[in-house]
Design an enzyme around this catalytic site. Structure first.
Site, PDB file in Angstrom:
ATOM      1  N   VAL A 124      44.406  42.319  44.028  1.00 37.62           N
ATOM      2  CA  VAL A 124      44.136  43.671  43.551  1.00 37.62           C
ATOM      3  C   VAL A 124      44.791  44.649  44.505  1.00 37.62           C
ATOM      4  CG1 VAL A 124      42.354  45.358  42.962  1.00 37.62           C
ATOM      5  CG2 VAL A 124      41.900  42.915  42.658  1.00 37.62           C
ATOM      6  N   CYS A 125      45.466  45.641  43.966  1.00 34.76           N
ATOM      7  CA  CYS A 125      46.016  46.719  44.779  1.00 34.76           C
ATOM      8  C   CYS A 125      46.934  46.143  45.863  1.00 34.76           C
ATOM      9  CB  CYS A 125      44.856  47.540  45.358  1.00 34.76           C
ATOM     10  SG  CYS A 125      45.278  49.148  46.015  1.00 34.76           S
TER      11      CYS A 125
END
Length: 223
Positions: A100-101
């Protein structure tokens, strides 16, 4: 299926990068979740929320899914041999790998993005190519068993996509409804294409110091 799911935790993690996927994965019946770090001592999120791992790297069980969140603490970890070795070893024996991210930068630093399509937060998207990845401007990108997501809130989308692939569409749809996941943001400015210039400038200024540090780290890794 009773999946075993591991999520990397670390000092300086963005708590939404962790919390969104955690809650989605927790909703899978009989799933076992593990928060993984070097030790069980409390760590502090980027926003100051303390929490602790549930298993150390040495204690980590066999996993069906590994999820790597992002956050300001990623900068330090991109040159942390213990973390990168753990990611490489775990990825080699785990069916589904996700980030994520800016967690994608950790996968990149571990050599796990070479030749693969990937995405990350808009303010770090241009670093992906330095790790041999093919950058894709998309909220969630799947390349075989690898799932990467853009910034922060996209962690929910990522986890639902992983559940769809690893467990089944019916379960992913049920969780989507149970969470009443139907985003209607009050401002249509959540991407660089949508945001007004003043918001983009302010956001870039907010991240400026971390980005300068990240640029130096990526340059040293390339060298």
């Amino acid at each position: 299926m009773s999946p075993s799911i591991g999520l990397l935790v670390f000092p300086g993690i963005q708590i939404l990068d962790l919390a969104g996927p955690y809650e989605v994965f927790r909703a899978v019946p009989d799933a076992t979740l593990h928060l993984l770090w070097k030790d069980r001592a409390p760590v502090m999120s980027a926003g100051g929320l303390p929490f602790a791992a549930t298993a150390t790297f040495a204690e980590a069980p066999a996993l069906d899914v590994l999820c790597v969140p992002g956050g300001a603490g990623v900068n330090r970890l991109m040159t942390d041999a213990a973390v990168l070795d753990f990611l490489r070893a775990t990825a080699a024996r785990t069916p589904w790998l996700s980030s994520v991210c800016t967690g994608a930068l950790l996968l990149g630093a571990a050599g796990l993005l070479r030749g693969r399509r990937a995405t990350t937060h808009w303010n770090s998207h241009d670093f992906l190519a330095a790790f041999g990845a093919e950058p894709v401007d998309q909220r969630v990108v799947r390349d075989g068993n690898l799932f990467t997501a853009a910034g922060v809130t996209s962690g929910i989308d990522l986890a639902l996509a992983v559940v769809d692939a690893a467990v089944g569409r019916e379960r992913a749809e049920e969780i989507t409804l149970a969470f009443e996941y139907a985003p209607q943001p009050p401002f249509a400015g959540g991407t660089l294409k949508q945001a007004p210039p003043a918001a983009i400038a302010a956001a870039r200024e907010r991240y400026a110091a971390s980005r300068r540090e990240r640029e130096a780290i990526v340059a040293s890794l390339r060298a």
